[in-house]
Write a protein that holds these residues in place. Structure first.
Motif, mmCIF file in Angstrom:
data_model
loop_
_atom_site.group_PDB
_atom_site.id
_atom_site.type_symbol
_atom_site.label_atom_id
_atom_site.label_comp_id
_atom_site.label_asym_id
_atom_site.label_seq_id
_atom_site.Cartn_x
_atom_site.Cartn_y
_atom_site.Cartn_z
ATOM 1 N N LYS A 76 36.839 41.240 48.019
ATOM 2 C CA LYS A 76 36.383 42.452 49.350
ATOM 3 C C LYS A 76 35.415 43.492 49.140
ATOM 4 N N HIS A 77 34.925 43.959 48.350
ATOM 5 C CA HIS A 77 33.304 44.455 48.071
ATOM 6 C C HIS A 77 32.482 43.451 48.363
ATOM 7 N N GLU A 78 32.235 42.291 47.936
ATOM 8 C CA GLU A 78 31.331 41.585 48.440
ATOM 9 C C GLU A 78 31.494 40.918 49.953
ATOM 10 N N ASN A 97 48.540 38.810 34.406
ATOM 11 C CA ASN A 97 47.544 37.805 35.574
ATOM 12 C C ASN A 97 47.912 38.376 37.706
ATOM 13 N N LYS A 98 49.100 38.654 37.382
ATOM 14 C CA LYS A 98 48.837 39.680 38.633
ATOM 15 C C LYS A 98 47.847 40.833 39.607
ATOM 16 N N GLU A 99 47.720 41.348 37.865
ATOM 17 C CA GLU A 99 47.096 42.568 38.201
ATOM 18 C C GLU A 99 45.517 41.696 38.144
ATOM 19 N N THR A 100 45.680 40.686 37.137
ATOM 20 C CA THR A 100 43.761 40.378 37.312
ATOM 21 C C THR A 100 43.416 39.631 39.063
ATOM 22 N N GLN A 101 44.536 38.941 38.921
ATOM 23 C CA GLN A 101 44.624 38.712 40.562
ATOM 24 C C GLN A 101 44.254 39.729 41.529
ATOM 25 N N LEU A 148 42.746 42.568 41.155
ATOM 26 C CA LEU A 148 41.379 42.630 40.930
ATOM 27 C C LEU A 148 40.018 42.378 41.794
ATOM 28 N N GLU A 149 40.549 41.134 41.324
ATOM 29 C CA GLU A 149 39.835 39.842 41.837
ATOM 30 C C GLU A 149 39.390 39.354 43.206
ATOM 31 N N THR A 150 40.256 40.055 44.077
ATOM 32 C CA THR A 150 40.908 40.467 45.427
ATOM 33 C C THR A 150 39.719 41.926 46.688
ATOM 34 N N TRP A 151 39.893 42.581 45.034
ATOM 35 C CA TRP A 151 39.148 43.577 44.997
ATOM 36 C C TRP A 151 37.254 43.395 45.136
#
Length: 274
Positions: free
Chosen positions: A200-202, A188-192, A194-197
């Motif tokens: 950040k791209h958007e 779950n920490k890894e998924t969160q 990746l979502e922040t990345w």
């Protein structure tokens, strides 16, 4: 004054008096002159026999004394155990001893014949100590003791694993709800992360679009004409046709589009005004 032996103290004091470094004679000076200390006897070399004399004189450097390495049997067993079971090193353990050091287990020595006597969920240290106990008190070779201890260790670990799974299934059937495991928490920490990345791209794309808000965006509704390298613009300029760059402030109805004058496209052919 420099530290000297007893027979040289009064001589040094006499030299200091002659050099007027000491203004008055010390109280002990005349007494020491009248009764000087006895000279030390010469140091005689120790008596040697023929066996003590070196047989051959050599200028080579004497060999350094060799220090024997200290080897414990449990260290070799522990090294081999973790080489065969590397994942046992990842099991959580505590290094806190509490108020006092744990007492020695009562079952030891000749009484300790099976690993199960120390519990149904043995630790790696229990397995190593059991192998050492078999070697010392039951007169097994170190290899045979290690194989016997590891076999019983694996059997007990298998029983404990199966009992844990069955107990968890029974608890779930009775309505128990378990929380996330450590593996699920890490996922779950890894998924969160990746979502922040992605966010950040958007955000970077939005910021790039905002930086380009003053860029002219031309919407062409007519057909795309061929690029004339400015010759069409020069021709219209010579003919006296002036371009109109004013924006369309109001929208026109479809009936008005039919009576609108054509807007000249200076990049190619003429097109109707939108």
């Amino acid at each position: 004054m420099v530290r000297r032996i007893a027979t040289q103290v009064h001589k040094q004091a006499s030299r200091l008096l002659r050099a007027e470094y000491i203004k008055e004679r010390p109280a002990w000076f005349q007494a020491v002159l009248d009764h000087p200390p006895l000279p030390l006897p010469p140091r005689a070399p120790p008596a040697r026999t023929g066996d003590d004399l070196p047989k051959k004189l050599s200028s080579a450097r004497p060999q350094d004394p060799k220090v024997f390495s200290i080897v414990y049997a449990e260290d070799e067993l522990r090294r081999q155990f973790f080489r065969d079971h590397p994942f046992e090193a990842f099991r959580p353990t505590t290094l806190t001893e509490g108020g006092a050091i744990r007492d020695v287990h009562p079952i030891r020595g000749n009484q300790w014949t099976r690993l199960r006597q120390r519990g149904r969920n043995p630790s790696p240290e229990d397995c190593i100590l059991f192998a050492l106990n078999l070697h010392k008190h039951h007169y097994l070779s170190i290899n045979q003791a290690y194989l016997t201890s590891v076999a019983q260790f694996r059997s007990l670990r298998s029983e404990h694993h199966i009992a844990t799974l069955v107990g968890a299934k029974e608890a779930e059937m009775h309505g128990a709800q378990f929380g996330w495991t450590q593996t699920e928490i890490i996922f779950n920490k890894e998924t969160q992360a990746l979502e922040t990345w992605q966010k950040k791209h958007e955000a970077d794309l939005t910021a790039a679009a905002n930086r380009k808000r003053w860029r002219a965006i031309v919407e062409r509704n007519g057909p795309i004409s061929e690029f004339t390298k400015g010759r069409e613009y020069v021709r219209l300029w010579k003919e006296g046709v002036r371009p109109d760059y004013s924006p369309v402030l109001t929208s026109t109805s479809p009936t008005e589009d039919a009576v609108q004058e054509p807007m000249i496209d200076f990049m190619g052919t003429g097109s109707q005004r939108s």
